[in-house]
Design an enzyme around this catalytic site. Structure first.
Site: not given
Length: 407
Positions: A96, A295
């Site tokens: 991330t 995602h």
């Protein structure tokens, strides 16, 4: 499994009233309480109406267990391997970007993952250089967005390899649609005086967050650049500068991905698979692993939950490639359900970021401990000796649960 020492947790964070949290949901609650509104909003954001974000989490609740009441095994084996790296249990850190919820960001996460014996995916949009992360964790997979020229992309990958990255993750599950029904967080291009004045009211009401950025009497300014995009030692572009270049780079073809896999010459994951035909293409290009992922709900809204798509993909290619899942993991039982449906391991994103926001490195370790304990409880309750024994026979699966495309 490392024994959880709550006294040590308290000593590491003495100002926290109850530093240990019992659930990932509690970590999220504490993250929301501690973080400025804009920062917290960036952690929960999805696209459009958030249909996929919600389905990623809610789908697990449709699956049920058939536990045994006699015959629990006194010792359970939870370890596995991902892309050639042995990990203590089948949960790893998903990459991330720009982890401004804590000053140590990705380095704190890497330390936590190492302390719990697992691997970490490091984003090319991370706020700390890959060299700092691999220094504290020797099981790092570097993540690539298709950004810039082939030469740029290859140079980025080779820098990560030189730093000690053990594998490459190419993220494909993203569309450039940031419209959200609940609004998008306003994130500054860079943290300057103008940005501080604008965000001041948010930060002023979150004193714990503000104090965490003060070290030795000096204010640490959050780094909103991407130091892993240029050559080592060079100044990276701002996050939005990198994002703009990404949007203006033509998306990769399968031929591009095969080229990068060949140039990399090591373990290689394609992240973002939702269709059987795409999974087969990942096998064709020689990928080591794939991640069934949307995602975290930041792809096309309305894409089904990753867990719904997993069974068909695992059935089609599970003997030819390592199949992982990324999306909606909040409990150890969620991990167990993914394994039972064919995943080798899972990748977590928001869960560890909430832990990081709640209590830094110790908070990430807390989240990993919770997932491990929950997984171990399911394996025990089902009478198994190993996570590798989990199967669909352990689950109640509604007839309309799964989704399959491209068969």
């Amino acid at each position: 499994m490392a024994k959880i020492n709550k006294d040590a947790i308290k000593a590491a964070n003495p100002w926290a009233r109850n530093p240990w949290f019992e659930t990932v949901v509690e970590a999220q609650r504490r993250a929301r309480k501690r973080l400025p509104r804009s920062v917290y909003s960036s952690l929960v954001a999805g696209t459009q109406a958030g249909i996929t974000v919600n389905d990623n989490m809610n789908a697990y609740g449709e699956l049920g267990w058939a536990p045994h009441v006699v015959g629990a095994q006194p010792d359970r084996e939870l370890s596995t391997s991902v892309m050639g790296q042995e990990i203590s249990f089948p949960v790893m850190i998903s990459p991330t970007g720009v982890q401004a919820v804590d000053p140590d960001g990705e380095v704190a996460v890497a330390r936590a993952a190492a302390a719990r014996g697992t691997a970490m995916g490091l984003s090319s949009f991370a706020s700390h250089p890959v060299e700092e992360v691999t220094e504290v964790n020797d099981k790092v997979f570097f993540q690539i967005y298709w950004l810039g020229s082939r030469d740029d992309i290859l140079a980025r990958a080779m820098r990560a390899k030189e730093a000690g990255a053990k594998g490459l993750i190419v993220t494909t599950d993203w569309v450039f649609n940031v419209g959200r029904d609940w609004g998008s967080p306003e994130i500054p291009e860079k943290v300057d005086m103008r940005a501080l004045l604008r965000l001041g009211p948010e930060i002023a009401v979150k004193p714990r967050y503000a104090l965490s950025w003060i070290r030795d009497g000096k204010i640490i300014i959050p780094d909103l650049t991407a130091p892993n995009l240029p050559a080592k030692g060079e100044t990276g572009p701002t996050f939005f500068g990198a994002y703009g270049e990404w949007m203006n780079t033509a998306p990769p073809t399968w031929e591009d991905l095969q080229w990068l896999r060949e140039q990399w010459g090591g373990p290689f994951m394609v992240k973002g698979i939702t269709r059987v035909d795409d999974a087969k293409r990942a096998v064709d290009i020689g990928a080591t692993a794939l991640s069934v992922s949307n995602h975290g709900g930041n792809n096309l809204d309305g894409t089904p939950a990753a867990i719904r798509l997993l069974p068909a993909i695992a059935d089609a290619v599970g003997n030819d490639i390592e199949v992982l899942l990324d999306g909606g993991i909040r409990r150890g039982s969620d991990v167990a359900k993914a394994l039972a449906l064919g995943a080798r391991a899972v990748m977590i994103g928001r869960a560890y970021l909430w832990g990081l926001a709640a209590n830094g490195q110790t908070g990430v370790e807390n989240v990993l401990d919770l997932l491990r304990m929950g997984l171990d409880g399911v394996v025990m309750g089902l009478g198994h000796k190993s996570v590798h024994e989990l199967s669909r026979d352990d689950l109640f699966i509604p007839a309309d649960f799964t989704r399959s495309f491209g068969e």
